[in-house]
Design an enzyme around this catalytic site. Sequence first.
Site, PDB file in Angstrom:
ATOM      1  N   ASP A 125       0.823  -1.208   0.000  1.00  0.00           N
ATOM      2  CA  ASP A 125       0.000   0.000   0.000  1.00  0.00           C
ATOM      3  C   ASP A 125       0.860   1.262   0.000  1.00  0.00           C
ATOM      4  OD1 ASP A 125      -2.375   1.368   0.037  1.00  0.00           O
ATOM      5  OD2 ASP A 125      -2.670   1.231   2.203  1.00  0.00           O
ATOM      6  N   HIS A 351       2.585   3.912   6.717  1.00  0.00           N
ATOM      7  CA  HIS A 351       2.127   4.886   5.715  1.00  0.00           C
ATOM      8  C   HIS A 351       0.931   5.707   6.181  1.00  0.00           C
ATOM      9  CE1 HIS A 351       0.697   0.808   4.795  1.00  0.00           C
ATOM     10  NE2 HIS A 351      -0.446   1.357   4.483  1.00  0.00           N
TER      11      HIS A 351
HETATM   12 ZN   LIG Z   1      -2.372   0.569   4.159  1.00  0.00          ZN
END
Ligand SMILES: [Zn+2]
Length: 898
Positions: A125, A351
Amino acid sequence: MSRKKVFVISHSHWDREWYMAYEQHHMRLIKLMDDLLDLFNKEPEFNSFHLDGQTIILDDYLKVRPERRAEVERRVAEGKLRVGPFYILQDDFLISPEANTRDMLIGHQESKKWGNQVNLGYFPDTFGNMGQTPQMLKLADLKYAAFGRGVKPTGLNNQVFDNEKYSSQYSEMWWQGPDNSKVLSVLFANWYSNGNEIPVDKIEAKKFWDQKLADAEKYASTDNLLMMNGVDHQPVQKNVIEALKVAQELYPDYEFIHSNFDDYLKAVSKSIPKDLGKVDGELTSQETDGWYTLANTASSRVYLKQDNTKVERELENIAEPLATMAYNGTKDYPHDQLRYAWKMLLQNNPHDSICGCSVDDVHREMMTRFAKSREVGEFVAKDAIETLANQINTSAFPEGSKPFILVNTNGYEKTEMKTVEIEWQRALFADGKPDVQYEAMKKAQRELPKFKVIDIKGNKIPFEMVSSDVRFGYDLPKNKFRIPYMALYVTIQLDLTAMSAFSWKTLALASSEESEKVDSTKIYDEDSQILENNWLKASINSNGSLNILDKKTGREFDNQLVFEDTGDIGNEYIYRQSADKKTIFSTDSTAEVKVLQNNFLGAKVQLQQTMMVPESADERLEYERQAVIDITNRKANRSEKLVPLTLTTVITLSKNADQLKFKTSFNNQMKDHRVRVLFKTNLKSNYNLADSIFETVKRPNHVSDTWKNPTNPQHQQTFVNVCDDNGGMTVGNFGLNEYEILPEDNTIAVTLLRCVGEMGDWGYFGTPDAQCLGQFSFEYSLAFHDNTIASRTHTYQQAKTNQVSVQSVQTDIHNGIKKCDTTFLTLKADSFAVTSLKQAETSDGNILRGYNLTNNETKIDSSILKQAKTVNFLEEDYPVAKLNILNPAEIRTYKFSF
Ligand SMILES: [Zn+2]
């Protein structure tokens, strides 16, 4: 012909915190893990579960279910639970090179404790991928990479043209870094959820697989198809084995396997086609419409980035180097304390955390983690510098003088106007009541003697007296009860010019018979409003902008230091300018100038400018948020009501510095806007050079044909540079990770603050804290260079050392084994940027890591080379051809002892 294989990998992408607070996600993780362990008992055919590439998930689980530790250990050993290789799933660009390295190192150590680790650099991601990943994975002994963003998949029927460096026909590709390292990589072309919730019902299953198999086959380069059975926070699919049996019945031409990454990657690497494509360097969705690169997370909640930078510097560049110098060759190095601090910091580096794209509760919890990690770093640093000071022989200083040690913990020379506080006199509570002692010290303050600063040979060192102060203090001896006292402190200012990397010097404050002669040279001329030294001449214009002459090259750069304010109707992920496109500049008003310091050491001049700024967006934005209108379709304007935004900027030019430093502060009371500082380069260039992860990355100043976003935000670590054939300009920063090059005149725009009211992504999540109301300060710098590499990399190194002040500690007069003025190690290499000096994990030597700032071969001259070998990130032997030659874009780790 053999059947196509469908590798189904069960997993859950576990954002530890995001649209809910950490504990909300955490409690759901307990349920997931409970279900999973129970499923292993019930369903022997369930091959394994991929634990999202991050070992911390197991720590999170066992904090609540410690009694299931043995069961977890057994399942990891059996290969049912697939762990590692990282500690957390980080954001690549917003954390330092070392933080990226420690995520790999700690992840590896943790995986080893459990048993096996997945041999795959996992970035499902991550909001864009750093260019040095191929080399970094090689150095972490990882063979493959998998990622979800950054490359545009085109599919088999489309041709990929040579100029499309960031598109790929296949979901598999070679990924090559700037040093030419190559790694076999898998793009989740249909996202990491393409095999989520597989139906058991035959009719539904048919519909599902017809679509999913076609999607996978559109991009797959081999007959091995990857199906990711899971998505964000997805509970485990308990009947997946049954679902695969149904699939097998429906599609006899395929072989359905409940599997794992190790088996899948082995199968893929055996059958990769010759025409497998290649992508180069950083992968940041360069060839998309530019709206969903998520690069604006670099300016979301800037306070997080500033704190993160502060803690990184504390651990990497202060605590670790000091501890290495103090405990060289001993087992006393505080490994466990530092690892604890690193883990705490890394918990803020996923993140969704460091990107500032979560809800307010998440980011409030992060502030505590930053503070905890920093406190540990400061404790380790103080202990280490005192230990080092005790080893230094100060016995030649005269009785009654107060010696102090100055240590440059940077891997590069440092020029600084340094302020030092020295305890001149002390009155113990043991010898009198606190108020009596306070009065005694106050009396001593009134009768302060004249002072001089001397080195060990008795030479006088020029200094400026700043202030004196009486206050409470205490000592905490390691073997005795605490000692409280009142003390009289004296603050002085010194000039440190080109202090060598990893060196220390010892000076002392002593009373003096006569007043010291004061150098009357001044850096700032009040009449002409000009700051000037041997390197630079900066004139302050009435509108607050600067015209600067770089004396090295004779080039002039006008209209520098302009502030810009625009509306932002976007969210934490994406900047979207208000429909009215109203931009306000600081140069529309007059600046008030005030002199804060002006002496032979340097000058500090303060500018005050007031901009009239809309108080927020108009009402339409609230509707657009509530109705979850996509960013690209929003039309809100800025409010008609204007309020004053007063910017205070302190400009510093010190005697021997070839750079200007800036500190801008303001109290933000406006919403839905963005403030940037602009440096107009006016240089003809098609590219810029920015500090990234183990890399000075070269990026085009113009966007690709497919780009629709009117802005082109980019990430930086400590600097960005624009240059032409004759030289150029470097803008340094502290925790300001977003910049943009404005193409008309190649202006460097650095975002100071971006204020938005919602998270964004898949719904409406209000985030009042992301409006960043309150007092903020921003630090940045400006330097110029000529057309030589050494001059250019000097500005890079300087931007880095700007983040780390020379450390100081007072000591007494004592014998010791170390000299007053010396280096711990010598290092001369303009293009070698040091990222770490630490003790080896096993205490059998020291580690010096850095990287080549350029794409040229570079030479390293250092006292460690005779006793050094090279190692990888895991500190295992990693031989290179020549110890003193660094290849283009190479990351190098030395292990040495002396
Ligand atoms: Zn994520």
